[in-house]
Structure formats: structure tokens, C-alpha cells
Design a protein around this motif. Structure first.
Motif, short mmCIF file in Angstrom:
data_model
loop_
_atom_site.label_atom_id
_atom_site.label_comp_id
_atom_site.label_asym_id
_atom_site.label_seq_id
_atom_site.Cartn_x
_atom_site.Cartn_y
_atom_site.Cartn_z
N GLU A 246 14.38 8.38 -14.18
CA GLU A 246 13.86 7.02 -14.29
C GLU A 246 12.43 7.03 -14.82
N LYS A 247 11.64 7.98 -14.35
CA LYS A 247 10.26 8.08 -14.83
C LYS A 247 10.22 8.31 -16.33
N GLU A 248 11.03 9.24 -16.81
CA GLU A 248 11.06 9.55 -18.24
C GLU A 248 11.56 8.36 -19.06
N TYR A 249 12.53 7.63 -18.50
CA TYR A 249 13.06 6.45 -19.19
C TYR A 249 11.99 5.38 -19.35
N HIS B 248 4.08 7.90 -8.96
CA HIS B 248 4.90 7.48 -7.83
C HIS B 248 5.63 8.69 -7.24
N PRO B 249 5.51 8.93 -5.94
CA PRO B 249 6.05 10.16 -5.35
C PRO B 249 7.57 10.17 -5.18
N TRP B 250 8.21 8.98 -5.20
CA TRP B 250 9.64 8.94 -4.88
C TRP B 250 10.52 8.56 -6.07
N ILE B 251 9.93 8.30 -7.21
CA ILE B 251 10.73 7.92 -8.36
C ILE B 251 11.45 9.16 -8.91
N PHE C 162 0.82 -1.21 0.00
CA PHE C 162 0.00 0.00 0.00
C PHE C 162 0.86 1.26 0.00
N VAL C 163 2.01 1.20 0.66
CA VAL C 163 2.85 2.39 0.79
C VAL C 163 3.74 2.61 -0.43
N LEU C 164 4.30 1.54 -0.96
CA LEU C 164 5.37 1.67 -1.95
C LEU C 164 4.95 1.41 -3.39
N VAL C 165 3.85 0.71 -3.60
CA VAL C 165 3.48 0.30 -4.95
C VAL C 165 2.44 1.24 -5.54
N TYR C 166 2.71 1.72 -6.76
CA TYR C 166 1.77 2.55 -7.50
C TYR C 166 1.58 1.93 -8.87
N ASP C 167 0.37 2.05 -9.42
CA ASP C 167 0.09 1.36 -10.66
C ASP C 167 0.70 2.02 -11.88
N ASP C 168 1.29 3.21 -11.71
CA ASP C 168 1.88 3.90 -12.84
C ASP C 168 3.05 4.74 -12.32
N PRO C 169 4.22 4.68 -12.99
CA PRO C 169 5.35 5.49 -12.52
C PRO C 169 5.07 6.99 -12.53
#
Length: 380
Positions: free
Chosen positions: A148-151, A141-144, A131-138
Motif C-alpha cells: 500500500e505504501k508503494e502504491y 506510518h508504522p503499520w501500513i 495522535f496514535v493513528l495519523v501520520y502526515d506521510d505514509p
């Protein structure tokens, strides 16, 4: 993401396995001592899931796998799929190793209820992490990191989108690459079920191995399978960096995961000179099966990344039919021919796996199918 998913798979599979380990203790005992004996004595035969227990657990496992691949649609760049997916999928054989090795020991020392408390607690921790770390889309995601997100987004721009997905059921039902993946998964599941359900019984019946040693012998192959699966994913992605075609890598991984494993199973009745030889063959066979994780088990991400979660759920659901048929048919063969029953069981495994493998080698593909491309979905 990969390691949290691995932990989820460990939790999911371990909770399936411990039900079998503790069930004998719960139903066959009236005091703590008999619970200990019952749980230990039931381990070799039932620890991997008997025919009357498997179906009730299949929906949870199928939905778990489908949910994972829904994440991978948005998270894994094409040339990193093998290593990341195999890290996650290797949680299943590692769970069998952990649960089989520790389940009986915990039952014997502290009683069967503690098994549920421990593995249930691990499941709760896993849920919190998820619940804390997994998001369905980069994107969300608040910490990425931005780079890395753009890649990730740029590597998947040709495969996924945020538009609504319509399932082209008619086109899918006519797709030979899809059916080749499904049928090969079915045949491979037949092999895995034999390794899970019947090889402990085979060791016990042929060599009269004591219960405790049989439990250890039954657990070791799954540790090897977990390690080999991870290494196989690394090798598959390495080959892709060396200009190997994607379909070549997928088919090579599938061949290595199916052909040697089923051949070693067939050799068991003819190479039964010692228990050590048999356990070694079973360990190699079980270990090599995990190489298919880099082949057929992630092929859905290749041919239809936008629908991979549905395809994985469907293919695994179809494959689990093998988990239901295998004990019934194998049990019939063993009961009808006590002398050559094991040989017939293993020959049937080999034949089914070869047929599924040939179908995949002929019709399997690794390019996005026309029916899975977004431009086709606007007409459905």
C-alpha cells in the motif's frame, strides 16, 4: 485515515452547533427547568449558527480543513480522492444532524452542562486516536503494508515532493481556475448558510410548527446530506474508472450540488401547500448540496496538490465571508418586505449560486497548474 478524519469533522462541527443549542439555556435561565425550556425554544432559530456567533468559530473550522488537506496531499491517490475526501467531509453534515437531534434532548433530560461533557469527551477520544493513528506521510506510518505504501507513493510521485514549498502568490492571484473555485465556494456557502440559519425559521413562521417537531425537521436534511455526500464520492470515482475526464466529473458534481438545490429553494414559496412538501423539498435540496464535495471542495487537490492545504484554507476563509453577509442581507430583505421577503431571499440565493456556477463551468480546470508544478517553484 478517512474515517478518523470523519470523526474529527463530526467533533469539530458538533462542538460548533452545540454552542448555539446551549447558549440560550445558559444566558436566559436561572434554574434547571428554565434551562431546559430555553435550550429547546432556541433550537430552531439558533441551532445552526446565528450571524452574531458564526465569526468567532470560523478560524477553528478553517484550520481544521486546511490541516486535513495537508494530509491528503501525501495520502490520497488521484483516482480515490472523491470517495475518501467525501467520507471525511460528510462528517460535517452528520455532526449537525447528531448535535441538533441529541443536543436539545440531553439539555431537557440532564441539563446543558452534560452536552459539553459528552461532546468534549468525544473530542478527547478523537485526539487520542489522531495522535496514535495519523501520520502526515505514509512513508513514516508504522503499520501500513509495504504494497500500500508503494502504491500511494508511486501514484503521487508526479504531484508532491519533500522539497520546501514556496507559495507563488503572484501567479496564484492571476489564476482563473483558482478564482473560479474560490467564487463558486463562496456562492455555495451562501446556499448552505441559508439552509442552516433560515429554513428552520421559515418552517416555523409559515406553518407554526411546534418547537420539538421543528428541531427534528431541521436535523433530518443533514443526515441525508451526509449520506448523499459519501455516495456522491463513490459515484465520482466510479465515473473516473469509466474514462470520464476529471474536469467533467468535477463540473458534473458541482452542477448537481448547486443547480437543483438552489432551484428547489426558489420553489419553496410557490409550493407551500403543506409542511410535509416543504420539508421534503428542503431535505432534497440539502442532500444534493453535498454532491459538491466531489466537485469544487476537492478541486484544490487537482489544480495544486502541493499547495492544497493553503488553497483550501484560503477558499474556505473567503467562503465564510458569505456566512457573515448572508444573515445580514437576508435579515434586511425580510424586514423591508414582510410579504415577499422570503421570495426575495431565495431568489438572491439562486442568482448568486448561478453566477458562481457559471464562472466555475467556464474557467474551472482539474489539471495541475503551471504555477503549482515543482519545476516552477525553483525560480521563485
Amino acid at each position: 485515515m478517512a474515517y478518523i478524519t470523519l470523526l474529527s469533522n463530526v467533533t469539530l462541527m458538533a462542538q460548533n452547533v452545540i454552542i448555539n443549542i446551549t447558549m440560550v439555556a445558559m444566558v436566559n435561565s436561572t434554574d434547571h427547568q428554565s434551562q431546559v425550556n430555553g435550550s429547546t425554544e432556541g433550537l430552531p432559530v439558533d441551532s445552526f449558527g446565528g450571524p452574531n456567533k458564526a465569526p468567532e468559530r470560523l478560524p477553528a473550522r478553517g484550520s481544521g480543513l486546511g490541516g486535513q488537506f495537508a494530509l491528503w496531499e501525501k495520502w490520497i491517490p488521484p483516482h480515490e480522492r472523491s470517495r475518501l475526501c467525501t467520507i471525511a467531509l460528510s462528517g460535517m453534515p452528520l455532526a449537525s444532524f447528531i448535535a441538533i437531534l441529541l443536543g436539545g434532548l440531553i439539555c431537557q433530560t440532564y441539563g446543558w452542562p452534560l452536552v459539553f461533557y459528552i461532546f468534549g469527551g468525544i473530542g478527547c477520544v478523537c485526539c487520542i486516536l489522531w495522535f496514535v493513528l495519523v501520520y502526515d506521510d505514509p512513508v513514516y506510518h508504522p503499520w501500513i503494508s509495504t504494497s500500500e505504501k508503494e502504491y500511494i507513493i508511486s501514484s503521487l510521485v508526479q504531484e508532491v515532493s519533500s522539497s520546501k514549498k514556496f507559495l507563488p502568490i503572484r501567479a496564484m492571484s492571476k489564476s482563473l481556475p483558482l478564482w473560479s473555485m474560490i467564487l463558486c465556494c463562496f456562492s455555495h456557502q451562501w446556499l448552505i448558510t441559508i439552509l442552516m440559519v433560515y429554513t428552520p425559521t421559515y418552517i416555523s413562521s409559515v406553518y407554526n410548527v411546534n418547537i420539538r417537531d421543528n428541531g427534528i425537521f431541521s436535523a433530518i436534511p443533514f443526515f441525508v446530506a451526509g449520506v448523499v455526500g459519501i455516495l456522491g464520492g463513490q459515484l465520482a470515482d466510479f465515473l473516473l474508472t469509466k474514462s470520464f475526464r476529471l474536469i467533467t466529473v468535477r463540473k458534473m458534481a458541482t452542477v448537481l450540488g448547486v443547480l437543483p438545490s438552489s432551484a428547489l429553494i426558489v420553489a419553496l414559496p410557490y409550493l407551500n401547500s403543506s409542511c410535509t412538501t416543504t420539508v421534503a423539498l428542503l431535505t432534497i435540496s440539502c442532500g444534493l448540496t453535498s454532491l459538491s464535495q466531489s466537485g469544487i471542495y476537492i478541486n484544490a487537490l487537482d489544480i495544486a496538490p502541493r499547495h492544497s492545504s493553503f488553497l483550501i484554507g484560503a477558499s474556505r476563509g473567503f467562503a465564510y465571508i458569505a456566512a457573515i453577509l448572508t444573515p445580514a442581507i437576508s435579515g434586511y430583505l425580510l424586514s423591508q418586505d414582510p410579504e415577499f421577503g422570503w421570495r426575495n431571499v431565495f431568489l438572491l440565493v439562486f442568482a448568486i449560486n448561478i453566477l458562481g456556477l457559471i464562472f466555475f463551468l467556464i474557467f474551472g480546470e482539474a489539471n495541475v497548474q503551471d504555477w503549482a508544478k515543482e519545476r516552477k517553484l525553483t525560480h521563485l
